[in-house]
Design an enzyme around this catalytic site. Structure first.
Site, PDB file in Angstrom:
ATOM      1  N   GLU A   1       0.840  -1.203   0.000  1.00 54.00           N
ATOM      2  CA  GLU A   1       0.000   0.000   0.000  1.00 54.00           C
ATOM      3  C   GLU A   1       0.877   1.255   0.000  1.00 54.00           C
ATOM      4  O   GLU A   1       1.800   1.371   0.794  1.00 54.00           O
ATOM      5  CB  GLU A   1      -0.876   0.011   1.252  1.00 54.00           C
TER       6      GLU A   1
ATOM      7  N   LYS B   1      -9.223   2.258  -2.160  1.00 54.39           N
ATOM      8  CA  LYS B   1      -9.435   1.777  -0.784  1.00 54.39           C
ATOM      9  C   LYS B   1     -10.802   2.215  -0.275  1.00 54.39           C
ATOM     10  O   LYS B   1     -11.131   3.402  -0.288  1.00 54.39           O
ATOM     11  CB  LYS B   1      -8.325   2.322   0.118  1.00 54.39           C
TER      12      LYS B   1
ATOM     13  N   CYS C   1      -5.196  -2.964   2.696  1.00 55.20           N
ATOM     14  CA  CYS C   1      -5.046  -2.936   4.163  1.00 55.20           C
ATOM     15  C   CYS C   1      -6.394  -3.056   4.903  1.00 55.20           C
ATOM     16  O   CYS C   1      -6.982  -4.115   4.939  1.00 55.20           O
ATOM     17  CB  CYS C   1      -4.270  -1.690   4.581  1.00 55.20           C
TER      18      CYS C   1
ATOM     19  N   SER D   1       0.791  -1.734   7.292  1.00 49.25           N
ATOM     20  CA  SER D   1       0.307  -2.022   8.642  1.00 49.25           C
ATOM     21  C   SER D   1       1.408  -1.738   9.647  1.00 49.25           C
ATOM     22  O   SER D   1       2.457  -2.372   9.613  1.00 49.25           O
ATOM     23  CB  SER D   1      -0.122  -3.487   8.737  1.00 49.25           C
TER      24      SER D   1
END
Lengths: 306, 328
Positions: free
Chosen positions: B44, B111, B148, B174
């Site tokens: 990401e 996202k 994520c 993360s």
């Protein structure tokens, strides 16, 4: 992973310190994270070296070991900054750390700076007669800020960033001098409770006498944190952990067996020291204000020292 | 036999330095190709770094950005998933993950779930995507891309699998936290993720490819630990924590067929039932239908009445039968 080494013991086989179960961390993971954190902070700032104030206590000793592990002892300068009433044992413990790591060490006696303001031997200092009766707390805070001044000056001559050495416990209860011992470019142990500082220190081979001795700000002779605050670190750490990290209410803590008076006192300490943990607010006047609605990462392209 | 070599680019992007990150992506795509990979996955915001705050607008790219086209041009006979800040035509900024294949941008996922709690503040800086679609790919089977936090919502892996994905790809930034020693891997975040990914792989009978970044942005340290989970829910490969590297993992995509026939959970999903019940719940939450499952006294749209939030004693849903006892 998940390394939990047995705790180091004294000659009688007793553990050097108490580590509450819920506070035990994986020290391998902690060291790995902290190492990368230190390297990242330096790279993003365009620095290769670190400077820290080494007192002889466990917090600054641990940070010295962590910095040495992350970037090598040859890039670390530890400055010892005693006042004339500081404990000789602290000085000798600090020298042990410097010798063990093989890093650069310097000694700067802050007594003339402090006495120059408060006066000494009956003679008034630059603060005049009025400050000569200053309380131990005032003198202690002044010493912490003189140490900060010296360490930031040495940061220029050595070309290193100032590394913070305050732990999570003392930050949360406000047992720090604002713009003094809490001043730094970054802090690798500020999210470790005192008990966890001891656990990581033991895993890293910080000398046993430093781990075993009673924590002290060493602002006056025979001062100890636990004596001054009337608490024990393992209990204080547990109260803070359950209250803050695990969001338990006061009544829940009491039901868990903690003394209500202690819990309430800790809550007051945390609340009254909130200002010490934050950047001072700026009066909002313009369209875009630093820290309010002008929000950039501390380090970004172009921000590194070239 | 339907083999695929997957390259997991577990890298540490430089925060805000699009040029440096683009260069690294070009180099790693070439490494992946040289290593025989058919699919290479980056984390990401691998092209920008995570903790951008107001930098987000400065590093944003439109989908017709020549820098993106040059990256896509590296993907002849190769599939790559890359992630960046996308500026839409209406100037909304999205956290995007794009599938690049055969020189083109084949698919973009924006996202959907932006964490804005705890240490996260994404909704302040980004717009949330509204579309969830699986995409066909040159690999010969459907791909589902999520970013994520998208995987912290049950509906995402389910929707992607139901829409035809057989490989679920999650790209992540993360940050590691909760270093409790009692945790089996010493990191609470990692254990939670591993539980989720194994569960999703098994319940959807799909491969799960997880690529999490490493490195440090400000206070946050990203833990890596990228993985490939087979459709039985077992890990095929688990990358080390915190190391910056390109990992090559071989899988046999036929495993999906075998698993979906042996354990036909996805076949047995009840879409019409789910849609019907969701329709009811949506109407009830909007206060447009009487809530048949609400506590007595609950306001329209709320299932729980104020007095049941912290009951002093157990609530009795039905009047207790009065039993005469001990009467003379």
């Amino acid at each position: 992973m998940s390394a939990v080494q047995p705790l180091p013991t004294d000659d009688a086989g007793r553990p050097l310190f108490e580590l509450p179960d819920e506070l035990a961390i994986d020290t391998d993971v902690a060291r790995r994270v902290i190492s990368g954190f230190i390297q990242g902070q330096l790279r993003q700032a365009g620095f290769e070296r670190c400077v820290l104030a080494l007192s002889g206590g466990i917090d600054s000793a641990l940070v010295a070991y962590l910095v040495a592990e992350a970037i090598g002892a040859d890039r670390l300068l530890c400055v010892m900054l005693p006042y004339r009433t500081s404990s000789p044992a602290s000085r000798s413990d600090a020298e042990t750390v410097i010798a063990d790591l093989g890093c650069a060490g310097e000694l700067v006696d802050i007594s003339p700076m402090v006495d120059g303001y408060f006066g000494s031997n009956g003679a008034a200092g630059s603060g005049g007669e009025a400050v000569s009766e200053a309380s131990a707390i005032r003198r202690g805070n002044f010493m912490a800020r003189m140490r900060m001044s010296v360490i930031y000056d040495r940061s220029v001559t050595f070309g290193g960033l100032v590394v913070g050495t305050g732990n999570k416990t003392e930050s949360l209860i406000g047992y720090t001098t604002v713009f003094g011992d809490n001043a730094c470019a970054f802090n690798p142990i500020g999210d470790l409770y005192k008990s966890q500082v001891r656990q990581v220190a033991a895993a890293m081979g910080v000398p046993r006498q430093i781990i075993a001795k009673a924590p002290s700000a060493d602002l006056w002779p025979d001062q100890t944190d636990e004596g001054e605050g009337a608490f024990s670190y393992p209990v204080l750490d547990r109260v803070l952990y359950w209250r803050i990290d695990r969001r338990r209410e006061t009544d829940e803590l009491v039901a868990m067996g903690f003394d209500r008076g202690l819990v309430e006192r800790v809550e007051r300490l945390v609340a009254t020291s909130e200002f010490k943990r934050q950047v001072p607010p700026v009066a909002k006047l313009g369209p875009r204000t630093a820290g309010v609605d002008y929000l950039y990462p501390r380090r970004r392209p172009g921000s590194a020292r070239s | 036999m339907h083999p695929l070599r997957i390259a997991l680019a577990q890298v540490a992007p430089r925060l805000g330095d699009l040029d440096a990150n683009l260069e690294r992506h070009h180099a790693l795509i070439q490494d992946a190709r040289a290593g025989g990979a058919g699919l290479v996955v980056f984390p990401e915001l691998g092209l920008t770094g995570y903790q951008l705050q107001d930098l987000a607008a400065e590093v944003a790219m439109r989908l017709d950005d020549p820098r993106l086209a040059r990256l896509a041009a590296e993907t002849r006979e190769l599939s790559a998933v890359v992630s960046f800040v996308e500026e839409a035509g209406d100037h909304r900024l999205f956290i995007a993950a794009a599938l690049l294949e055969d020189g083109e941008v084949r698919h973009v996922h924006r996202k959907v779930f932006l964490p804005t709690y705890g240490q996260f503040d994404e909704r302040r800086f980004f717009a949330a995507g509204d579309v969830v679609r699986a995409t066909p790919s040159r690999l010969g089977l459907g791909i589902g891309i999520a970013v994520c936090e998208d995987f912290w919502h049950l509906q995402m892996p389910q929707l992607l699998a139901l829409d035809g994905a057989q490989v679920l790809i999650n790209v992540s930034s993360s940050p590691g936290r909760d270093l409790a020693a009692r945790n089996e891997v010493g990191l609470g975040t990692a254990t939670s993720w591993r539980t989720l990914m194994r569960t999703y792989a098994q319940l959807t009978g799909s491969f799960v490819v997880f690529v999490n970044r490493v490195g440090v942005d400000e206070s946050m340290t990203f833990w890596g630990g990228s993985e490939v989970i087979g459709p039985s829910g077992e890990a095929v490969f688990s990358a080390p924590f915190f190391d910056d590297d390109l990992y090559l993992v071989d899988v046999n995509l036929d495993e999906v067929r075998r698993e979906r026939i042996a354990l036909p959970l996805l076949r047995d999903e009840r879409l019409e039932l789910q849609a019907r019940e969701l329709g009811r719940i949506i109407a009830e939450r909007a206060g447009m239908a009487a809530d048949t499952t609400a506590d007595p006294g609950a306001e329209p749209g709320l299932d729980v009445s104020p007095r049941t939030v912290a009951p002093a004693e157990p609530i009795r849903l039905r009047p207790r039968r009065r039993v005469a006892r001990g009467q003379p």
